[in-house]
Design a protein around this motif. Structure first.
Motif, PDB file in Angstrom:
ATOM      1  N   TYR A 269      50.840  79.498  21.509  1.00 29.34           N
ATOM      2  CA  TYR A 269      49.400  79.341  21.668  1.00 29.34           C
ATOM      3  C   TYR A 269      49.014  77.884  21.854  1.00 29.34           C
ATOM      4  N   ASN A 270      49.806  76.977  21.309  1.00 31.16           N
ATOM      5  CA  ASN A 270      49.413  75.578  21.297  1.00 31.16           C
ATOM      6  C   ASN A 270      50.034  74.740  22.413  1.00 31.16           C
TER       7      ASN A 270
ATOM      8  N   ALA B 129      45.309  79.072  26.796  1.00 31.37           N
ATOM      9  CA  ALA B 129      45.313  79.286  25.346  1.00 31.37           C
ATOM     10  C   ALA B 129      45.054  80.743  24.994  1.00 31.37           C
TER      11      ALA B 129
ATOM     12  N   THR C  15      36.231  74.848  23.624  1.00 39.72           N
ATOM     13  CA  THR C  15      36.468  75.724  22.479  1.00 39.72           C
ATOM     14  C   THR C  15      35.676  77.023  22.604  1.00 39.72           C
TER      15      THR C  15
ATOM     16  N   PRO D 253      44.322  77.323  18.287  1.00 43.33           N
ATOM     17  CA  PRO D 253      44.083  76.273  19.288  1.00 43.33           C
ATOM     18  C   PRO D 253      42.676  75.672  19.224  1.00 43.33           C
TER      19      PRO D 253
ATOM     20  N   THR E 155      46.986  73.563  23.841  1.00 47.17           N
ATOM     21  CA  THR E 155      46.420  72.486  23.035  1.00 47.17           C
ATOM     22  C   THR E 155      47.067  71.153  23.391  1.00 47.17           C
TER      23      THR E 155
ATOM     24  N   GLY F 248      53.684  70.963  22.409  1.00 42.15           N
ATOM     25  CA  GLY F 248      53.131  72.201  21.879  1.00 42.15           C
ATOM     26  C   GLY F 248      53.922  73.388  22.370  1.00 42.15           C
TER      27      GLY F 248
ATOM     28  N   ASN G   7      43.190  75.132  31.014  1.00 41.79           N
ATOM     29  CA  ASN G   7      43.832  75.044  29.696  1.00 41.79           C
ATOM     30  C   ASN G   7      43.257  76.066  28.719  1.00 41.79           C
TER      31      ASN G   7
ATOM     32  N   ASN H  21      43.010  73.217  16.315  1.00 41.63           N
ATOM     33  CA  ASN H  21      43.978  72.149  16.550  1.00 41.63           C
ATOM     34  C   ASN H  21      43.530  71.122  17.584  1.00 41.63           C
ATOM     35  N   VAL H  22      42.672  71.533  18.510  1.00 41.71           N
ATOM     36  CA  VAL H  22      42.269  70.588  19.555  1.00 41.71           C
ATOM     37  C   VAL H  22      41.259  69.571  19.044  1.00 41.71           C
TER      38      VAL H  22
END
Length: 732
Positions: free
Chosen positions: A596-597, A432, A528, A697, A600, A593, A428, A700-701
């Motif tokens: 980019y998301n 992203a 992240t 992302p 996420t 989503g 994931n 947002n995560v």
């Protein structure tokens, strides 16, 4: 290699030190996927330790390895000391050369470590074992097991034994691929097997080798190292092993091939000469100094005792005896005629200083590791970027320097395509970062789930760059995909949080994300940090052409400010807890989503699935009308990620269509957009700080991580050890 476990030299602005962490890249072509077990051993030399103290050290070592996942545990200690009359308060250690050791005591239990502790003390009471008995020198071993061969049960737990009398004991992390052949041979020689494990062949083979060697070597002493080297010659597969033997009291031997293992050294008296370098075959000489030695699968179990460590390399045999440590290098190659050629040689090594603090593996004031690691993300992101984002010259031009890749950037830029390969959360994270990598590099970027690539035997070419993303660096499918890519001649790049891991050792180059120790099984701060590293990878590959200079500088500015934005979004903790209370009884959750998301959405749904044990699904919003829309009604909660980016207007349309079907909407939007995305107040809104689209992302995560955490706590589940999962998946 004495910096193998140190972080990069951020303060000195020397990110190129990552090269020391990722080379040499010696791939063991025969390595197989391993099971995820925890190994720990403790040897005190020339210092009195009561049996109760030894037990606690072993138990605590196992507790530090709990996050690796396990279903049973066990330990082995000695029954009596050479001088049973020595008191625990004695300042001198007395040895008895005529001492005849008793068989070691083995304790094994299904369930968690506390079940093992309880059963050990119960059994100790039944046999009236003296917990206050003091040992001048003692070698104890311990293990947590995740069942692969045989169900979770005491008979299948480790240490595994050679038979009655416990002449040889072994703890093992890995898989012995030829155990069935070895077992058949040992059965023909009269050995009886009690477990269903592959490991049991190892101590029985050691006893067989020992007995045969003593029959042949009349009047000669057969050493422990000779026995273990002969055992290794017959083993195929992946393993980290620790041997303990009745015939070699107060000695331990560790060896490895493909599975992680390290040695920790604690000097109990000041040594002005440091004694950290090897001479000839000696690491620590038998000088009589009191020492404590530790062997572990993971630095987490060692750092509370010492920071002086040695990462054991594949093929090394580490012998702990009389307070000294010697290392032999074992090589088992095939000759031209297919015959096995075994060679041994002594090696020179040096200790590394482990740059990890005990506080990193403690929960501090947090209730759970996952909670702590979510809130550590501003600091982990800062550490990930330190020394890599730089200003150059008086013009303050912004740039990125990734030392572990700088010698390979030209090759990467000439690639016909870049292939990201990973599993789960790591996949994931790569997803992203894919759009920005394609934008800045101009190179096609494809995504591969490691297991699917292997199942299909998908094409990998010499002109490809294959990027392997793994938090632990030990993920089985990713490692097998790495072998596959190397065999096909691709340039292989590693992105991992674990220095000295298999991916770090076996790829051509790479980047250590440096997110710090992550104990919770559900990855948060590593995810992240992986995204940030891959954005920096895109900046490094893209170069500094004039056409994208403005875009690059905007991204770098965004990276500098990203920790502050994450710190701001963490203030939503209580908001997400209140939302979790509303969702506690739900059975399913959808997360939409796009762009980019999309990653996420996948990662947020995965977190809820992993820890809250609630069905959740991340869905590409562009596919909403192609099936998922049929699920929408007034009962199903749906999260829509609609922060400001190129897909914002499309997500607004998705929200309208879901609302038209009376969907229970939870919309994540940029600050100030609440009225835009939900003008009629028909949905719950989560407002987050706005950043550059490729960094959004990361922001947002975080609310979704918090939601998953609070859902899990409210539903009464174990946050840090979700059902059926482990931190690193090292078996297929």
């Amino acid at each position: 290699m004495n910096s193998l476990l140190t972080r990069e030299g951020w303060q000195e602005q020397k990110p190129e030190r990552i090269v020391e962490c990722l080379v040499p890249w010696n791939l063991n072509k025969e390595r197989k996927p391993e099971k995820m077990c925890g190994i720990f051993a403790y040897l005190n030399y020339n210092v009195n330790r009561e049996r109760s103290h030894i037990l606690q050290v072993l138990f605590n070592g196992l507790r530090r390895l709990e996050y690796r996942g396990y279903d049973s545990a066990g330990i082995a200690i000695d029954d009596s000391s050479p001088s049973s009359s020595s008191s625990s308060s004695s300042s001198q250690c007395n040895s008895n050369s005529n001492f005849t050791p008793s068989p070691p005591l083995v304790f094994r239990q299904e369930g968690n470590i506390e079940s093992l502790v309880k059963s050990v003390y119960q059994e100790v009471g039944e046999i009236e074992l003296n917990l206050g008995e003091s040992f001048c020198t003692h070698a104890g071993i311990a293990h947590t097991r995740w069942a692969t061969h045989g169900e979770p049960a005491p008979r299948n737990s480790h240490p595994q034994t050679s038979g009655p009398g416990n002449e040889f004991l072994v703890v093992h992390n890995g898989v012995i691929t030829n155990y069935e052949v070895l077992k058949e041979t040992l059965l023909r020689h009269g050995f009886n097997f009690e477990s269903e494990t592959d490991t049991e062949v190892i101590p029985k083979l050691a006893k067989f080798v020992y007995d045969k060697a003593n029959e042949a070597a009349v009047g000669q002493v057969v050493t422990f190292s000779q026995v273990v080297l002969e055992v290794m010659r017959h083993l195929e597969g992946a393993y980290a092993l620790i041997f303990k033997s009745l015939h070699y009291p107060n000695e331990l031997i560790a060896c490895k091939r493909g599975s992680p293992l390290l040695l920790g050294v604690k000097e109990l008296t000041e040594n002005k000469e440091n004694g950290s370098a090897f001479e000839d075959n000696k690491f620590l000489s038998k000088d009589g100094r009191p020492r404590e030695l530790f062997l572990s699968s993971d630095a987490n179990a060692v750092v509370e005792h010492t920071k002086k460590v040695l990462v054991i390399e594949d093929g090394e045999v580490v012998h702990l005896k009389d307070g000294g440590v010697s290392i032999l290098k074992f090589e088992n190659d095939k000759g031209e005629n297919g015959a096995s050629l075994s060679r041994t040689s002594s090696v020179r090594r040096a200790l590394s200083v482990l740059e990890m603090e005990v506080e990193q593996i403690n929960k501090g004031h947090y209730e759970h590791y996952m909670q702590k690691e979510i809130h550590e993300q501003p600091e982990s992101l800062t550490t990930t970027m330190r020394g890599r984002l730089i200003h150059r010259g008086s013009s303050k031009s912004k740039s990125v320097l990734l030392g572990g890749l700088k010698d390979h950037l030209k090759t990467i830029r000439r690639s016909r395509r870049i292939v990201f390969i990973g599993c789960g959360t790591s996949y994931n994270a790569a997803l992203a970062a894919r759009p920005i990598l394609e934008e800045l590099s101009g190179i096609p970027v494809t995504m591969e789930i490691a297991s699917d690539l292997l199942d299909r035997e998908g094409p990998i070419y010499r002109e490809d760059t294959a990027v392997f993303v793994s938090q632990s660096g030990e993920t089985a499918d990713t490692l097998l995909a790495l072998e596959y890519a190397l065999d096909n001649g691709a340039l292989c790049v590693g992105i991992t949080n674990t220095v000295g891991s298999a991916i770090a050792r076996n790829t051509h180059c790479g980047v250590h994300i440096n997110a710090g120790a992550e104990i919770g099984v559900a990855s948060t701060k590593a995810y992240t940090s992986q995204i940030v590293v891959m954005v920096m990878l895109a900046l490094a590959i893209g170069g500094d052409t004039i056409s994208n200079q403005t875009r690059r500088e905007a991204i770098i500015d965004g990276l500098f400010d990203l920790p502050n934005k994450v710190r701001e979004v963490l203030k939503l903790d209580q908001v997400m807890k209140e939302l979790a209370k509303l969702l506690i009884a739900e059975q399913s959750l959808l997360v939409f989503g796009r762009g980019y998301n999309y990653a996420t959405a996948l990662e947020g749904a995965l977190k809820v699935k992993e820890v809250a044990l609630m069905h959740s699904e991340g869905i590409l919003a562009g596919e909403m009308k192609h099936g998922p829309l049929a699920l929408v009604d007034e009962n199903l909660p749906i999260v829509v990620i609609a922060t400001r980016d190129a897909c914002f207007s499309k997500q607004q349309s998705v929200i309208q269509q879901l609302h038209a079907r009376k969907g229970r909407l939870i919309v994540m939007c940029s600050k100030g957009d609440a009225a835009t995305v939900c003008p009629n107040e028909y949905c719950r809104v989560i407002e987050v700080p706005e950043d550059v689209d490729c960094l959004q992302p990361v922001i947002n995560v975080v609310p979704l991580q918090l939601l998953a955490y609070h859902l899990t706590v409210l539903r009464g589940f174990n946050v840090d050890q979700p059902r059926n999962l482990a931190k690193s998946v090292t078996t297929q």
